[in-house]
Design a protein around this motif. Structure first.
Motif, mmCIF file in Angstrom:
data_model
loop_
_atom_site.group_PDB
_atom_site.id
_atom_site.type_symbol
_atom_site.label_atom_id
_atom_site.label_comp_id
_atom_site.label_asym_id
_atom_site.label_seq_id
_atom_site.Cartn_x
_atom_site.Cartn_y
_atom_site.Cartn_z
ATOM 1 N N LEU A 14 0.975 6.059 -8.782
ATOM 2 C CA LEU A 14 -0.216 6.354 -8.000
ATOM 3 C C LEU A 14 -0.618 7.802 -8.247
ATOM 4 O O LEU A 14 0.221 8.698 -8.208
ATOM 5 N N PHE A 36 -4.288 3.820 -9.855
ATOM 6 C CA PHE A 36 -3.035 3.213 -10.302
ATOM 7 C C PHE A 36 -3.003 3.254 -11.829
ATOM 8 O O PHE A 36 -3.980 2.880 -12.491
ATOM 9 N N TYR A 63 -8.158 1.460 -4.580
ATOM 10 C CA TYR A 63 -7.400 1.782 -5.781
ATOM 11 C C TYR A 63 -8.087 1.210 -7.019
ATOM 12 O O TYR A 63 -8.538 0.067 -7.017
ATOM 13 N N PRO A 104 -3.213 10.147 -6.331
ATOM 14 C CA PRO A 104 -4.148 10.199 -5.200
ATOM 15 C C PRO A 104 -5.500 10.776 -5.607
ATOM 16 O O PRO A 104 -5.585 11.633 -6.491
ATOM 17 N N ASN A 112 -8.310 6.004 -5.159
ATOM 18 C CA ASN A 112 -7.034 6.412 -5.716
ATOM 19 C C ASN A 112 -6.835 5.671 -7.029
ATOM 20 O O ASN A 112 -7.508 4.675 -7.315
ATOM 21 N N TYR A 129 3.517 10.646 -1.025
ATOM 22 C CA TYR A 129 2.081 10.707 -0.763
ATOM 23 C C TYR A 129 1.799 11.574 0.468
ATOM 24 O O TYR A 129 0.872 12.389 0.457
ATOM 25 N N SER A 148 -7.677 2.256 2.218
ATOM 26 C CA SER A 148 -7.595 2.974 0.946
ATOM 27 C C SER A 148 -7.997 2.052 -0.191
ATOM 28 O O SER A 148 -7.751 0.842 -0.154
ATOM 29 N N CYS A 163 0.860 -1.185 0.000
ATOM 30 C CA CYS A 163 0.000 0.000 0.000
ATOM 31 C C CYS A 163 0.899 1.239 0.000
ATOM 32 O O CYS A 163 1.652 1.454 0.963
ATOM 33 N N PRO A 164 0.847 2.063 -1.045
ATOM 34 C CA PRO A 164 1.722 3.228 -1.111
ATOM 35 C C PRO A 164 1.299 4.372 -0.196
ATOM 36 O O PRO A 164 1.986 5.378 -0.116
#
Length: 257
Positions: free
Chosen positions: A114, A100, A63, A116, A98, A174, A61, A34-35
């Protein structure tokens, strides 16, 4: 991080889009942390979920994954997405995940980044022409995400030009953008628009007059506002307080990279 796809997984599929979906989703499951919080793995939602593809069990979060083939590893400026009205509704309800974005060539990932969710505003969503009357879904209107209009600080690379970026650097990038988060859609639009203008200036140092030069462009985006220059100064102060630019002298600023 292994940048190669497990191509055997696609052997049973005939559709190229299905093959790519299987390969890219498998690659994310095998390689991604998880970034946002650093949790060591992401989980996949059930197929055809309308909102997102992956989620973090720790920070919750979400994605959405998009991918395209890119022989030279270029991101391009636009990404094809789904229904226009659905995308706008997600953004304006603050429920968008978010994003990708993956580019690949010869079964090898060359870029993975990523974006955001707080960098998404209605102005970067481009409406496509409705499908023709003879199409199976006649009248359906899709959209493109104009990532060329997303500030560079909102493009957080996890893999860049076939090279993995250090996890600590990704998470720190981030964390820096979190100061831009707001539940006020109008405020988010303004701060992103001013960031875009700043990014269009090719030098680290810039002047207030250079930002004023975007007044007409900003008026088109915000036709209800009759005090564009006042709003520009307000947002420059906001970006200064959040650590994205530095005030150097009267009417002069510097980008903080």
């Amino acid at each position: 991080m292994n940048l190669r796809f497990n191509t055997e997984l696609a052997d049973s599929y005939t559709s190229n889009s299905q093959k790519i979906r299987v390969l890219t989703e498998d690659w994310v499951k095998r390689n991604l942390y998880c970034p946002i919080c650093g949790q060591e793995m992401l989980y996949e939602y059930e197929s055809n979920r309308p909102v997102a593809d992956f989620y973090c069990d720790s920070c919750k979060s979400e994605y959405e994954l998009k991918s395209k083939q890119s022989s030279f590893g270029k991101l391009g400026t636009k990404i094809v997405d789904g229904a226009y009205e659905t995308m706008i509704a997600r953004i304006t309800s603050m429920q968008n995940p978010n994003f990708f974005f993956l580019t690949y060539n010869d079964d090898l990932v060359n870029n993975f980044l990523l974006i955001p969710n707080h960098f998404f505003t209605p102005s970067i969503i481009e409406k496509r022409k409705p499908l023709s009357d003879t199409a199976r879904r006649a009248g359906w209107v899709g959209c493109n995400i104009n990532i060329g209009e997303i500030p560079e600080s909102g493009k957080i690379y996890i893999v860049k030009n076939n090279v993995q970026i250090e996890q600590e650097k990704v998470i720190a990038s981030y964390e820096r953008t979190k100061t831009l988060q707001t539940n006020n859609l109008e405020s988010r639009g303004w701060i992103m628009d001013i960031l875009i203008c700043i990014n269009k200036i090719p030098y680290d140092d810039f002047t207030l007059d250079q930002i004023y030069a975007f007044e007409k462009e900003l008026k088109i985006k915000h036709p209800e506002n009759n005090f564009i220059k006042d709003k520009i100064r307000q947002q420059l102060q906001n970006l200064r307080d959040k650590g994205f630019i530095e005030f150097t002298s009267r009417g002069n600023y510097k980008k903080i990279l």
